[in-house]
Design an enzyme around this catalytic site. Sequence first.
Site, PDB file in Angstrom:
ATOM      1  N   GLY A  64       0.901  -1.053   0.078  1.00 16.91           N
ATOM      2  CA  GLY A  64       0.062  -0.078  -0.111  1.00 16.91           C
ATOM      3  C   GLY A  64       0.819   1.208  -0.111  1.00 16.91           C
ATOM      4  O   GLY A  64       1.796   1.256   0.773  1.00 16.91           O
ATOM      5  N   GLY A  95      -0.174   4.252   0.234  1.00 16.36           N
ATOM      6  CA  GLY A  95      -1.016   5.536   0.613  1.00 16.36           C
ATOM      7  C   GLY A  95      -0.040   6.160   1.920  1.00 16.36           C
ATOM      8  O   GLY A  95       0.860   6.197   2.078  1.00 16.36           O
ATOM      9  N   PHE A  96      -0.939   6.827   2.613  1.00 20.59           N
ATOM     10  CA  PHE A  96      -0.275   7.676   3.758  1.00 20.59           C
ATOM     11  C   PHE A  96       0.421   6.849   4.725  1.00 20.59           C
ATOM     12  O   PHE A  96       1.635   7.089   4.934  1.00 20.59           O
ATOM     13  CB  PHE A  96      -1.386   8.567   4.755  1.00 20.59           C
ATOM     14  CG  PHE A  96      -1.888   9.584   3.740  1.00 20.59           C
ATOM     15  CD1 PHE A  96      -1.279  10.693   3.448  1.00 20.59           C
ATOM     16  CD2 PHE A  96      -3.361   9.558   3.333  1.00 20.59           C
ATOM     17  CE1 PHE A  96      -1.752  11.601   2.615  1.00 20.59           C
ATOM     18  CE2 PHE A  96      -3.882  10.539   2.612  1.00 20.59           C
ATOM     19  CZ  PHE A  96      -3.286  11.716   2.327  1.00 20.59           C
ATOM     20  N   GLU A 129     -19.117  16.853   1.718  1.00 19.33           N
ATOM     21  CA  GLU A 129     -18.238  17.598   0.567  1.00 19.33           C
ATOM     22  C   GLU A 129     -18.953  17.274  -0.806  1.00 19.33           C
ATOM     23  O   GLU A 129     -18.978  18.708  -1.455  1.00 19.33           O
ATOM     24  CB  GLU A 129     -16.819  17.064   1.066  1.00 19.33           C
ATOM     25  CG  GLU A 129     -16.014  17.610   2.131  1.00 19.33           C
ATOM     26  CD  GLU A 129     -14.806  16.721   2.280  1.00 19.33           C
ATOM     27  OE1 GLU A 129     -14.040  16.780   3.196  1.00 19.33           O
ATOM     28  OE2 GLU A 129     -14.718  15.613   1.581  1.00 19.33           O
ATOM     29  N   ASP A 132      -6.266   2.368   7.602  1.00 20.44           N
ATOM     30  CA  ASP A 132      -7.679   1.910   7.554  1.00 20.44           C
ATOM     31  C   ASP A 132      -7.712   0.464   7.884  1.00 20.44           C
ATOM     32  O   ASP A 132      -9.051   0.075   8.280  1.00 20.44           O
ATOM     33  CB  ASP A 132      -8.598   2.548   6.258  1.00 20.44           C
ATOM     34  CG  ASP A 132      -8.572   3.669   6.105  1.00 20.44           C
ATOM     35  OD1 ASP A 132      -8.617   4.501   7.139  1.00 20.44           O
ATOM     36  OD2 ASP A 132      -8.873   4.349   4.987  1.00 20.44           O
ATOM     37  N   ALA A 158      -6.257  10.901   7.590  1.00 20.70           N
ATOM     38  CA  ALA A 158      -4.884  10.854   6.959  1.00 20.70           C
ATOM     39  C   ALA A 158      -3.584  11.093   8.002  1.00 20.70           C
ATOM     40  O   ALA A 158      -2.896  10.521   8.176  1.00 20.70           O
ATOM     41  CB  ALA A 158      -4.748  11.864   6.044  1.00 20.70           C
TER      42      ALA A 158
END
Length: 419
Positions: free
Chosen positions: A14, A16-17, A174, A303, A319
């Site tokens: 992964g 991601g962050f 949003e 997550d 995040a």
Amino acid sequence: MTSDPSPAHVVIVGGGFAGLWAARALARVPVRITLLDRGNHHLFQPLLYQVATAGLSSPDIAAPLRHILRRQKNVTVLMGEAVAVDSAQKIVRLADGGTLGYDFLLLASGATHAYFGHDGWVAHAPGLKTLDDALLIRRRILSAFERAEASDDDAERKALLTFAIVGGGPTGVELAGTLGEIARHTLKHEFRRIDPQHARVLLLEAGPRVLSSFPESLSEKARLQLERLGVEVRTGSAVTNIDAGSVTLGDERIATHTVLWAAGVAASPLARSLGVPLDRAGRVPVEPDLSVPGQPRIFVAGDLATLQRENGKPVPGVAPAAKQMGNHVAAAIRARIAGRATKPFHYRDWGNLATIGRRAAIVDLGKLRFSGFLAWSFWLVAHIFFLIGFRNRVVVLLDWAVAYWTHQRNARIIVGRND
């Protein structure tokens, strides 16, 4: 004289962050790192809705992983998909039939959409987790206005100009707020047979209020700001069915051709192969140092992990938490290599913020809470600061400046075919 042993192999699943921050934190550690991701890019997910609503283009919020890590010589980036972990043999099995052996493993493969057992809704109500999702949603939104302009049927036009967002969390809020702006400002004067300002935007939340993770006072302010943008906020409204032409709430059927899903997430199915108990969302209940119970060389972050804080609340799936987890896992790996004990993870809560629309947002910094233009300015600065890459920051800042003064959204290009 014996040669030095080969460096430990750290596999990170992964980009991601959590995964990217772990890889960077191991830059000066004598390890060999393989970073595996299904895509070739790191995605700044908090602004993904901006791509979905034509405010930004894909490269504005994403950067190639190889480019980000180009100067870090101990990292190899591979584009591929992990499908299972064999902890007995210490290998990760890949979708193409290959394997990756590891000495230490970090699973940070994130989450996907959860439809609570209604898999038939997937085709009619796309969620928002990837750039592909964002481009699909953008296409559906913009195409709905185009199809309404071409239609001669009043009922069909009304359905095409009705947009339903399921889920009143940050993503749903949003999307709803931005859709309200698009209909009432961005597309104004651009159509001849329809008035985009007559578009109906519904935000459907099964719970008693939107943005339930915020204090009730800020949640109420968010609702009022949404309503000022023309969004119909429906709380206590559980969706019972979604099909190609409608969304149903109990006995009420609402004709719509555009339903967007922001109601739930489920952890990556990769966790199932670990052979440990998972929570209801498929996440791994990790040890205090973020390792898997009984498997100290396997860590889970972002997550995919669930961990209770000292106050009894879970570490949120945001995040900042993922970044902190990534850094902590890197520190834990350094400790294990050095033969030291690992330390427990402590989440530092920097606050919570959500944007509703132009000059409308809410910010919760604990004792300090505010909303409106000041909160929106705070949100803007925070997101610009955390974007990766100087080019991304400049481009996003310029796009937002233009949008602020003109209400225009410059990424309104429809690509691909309608589903």
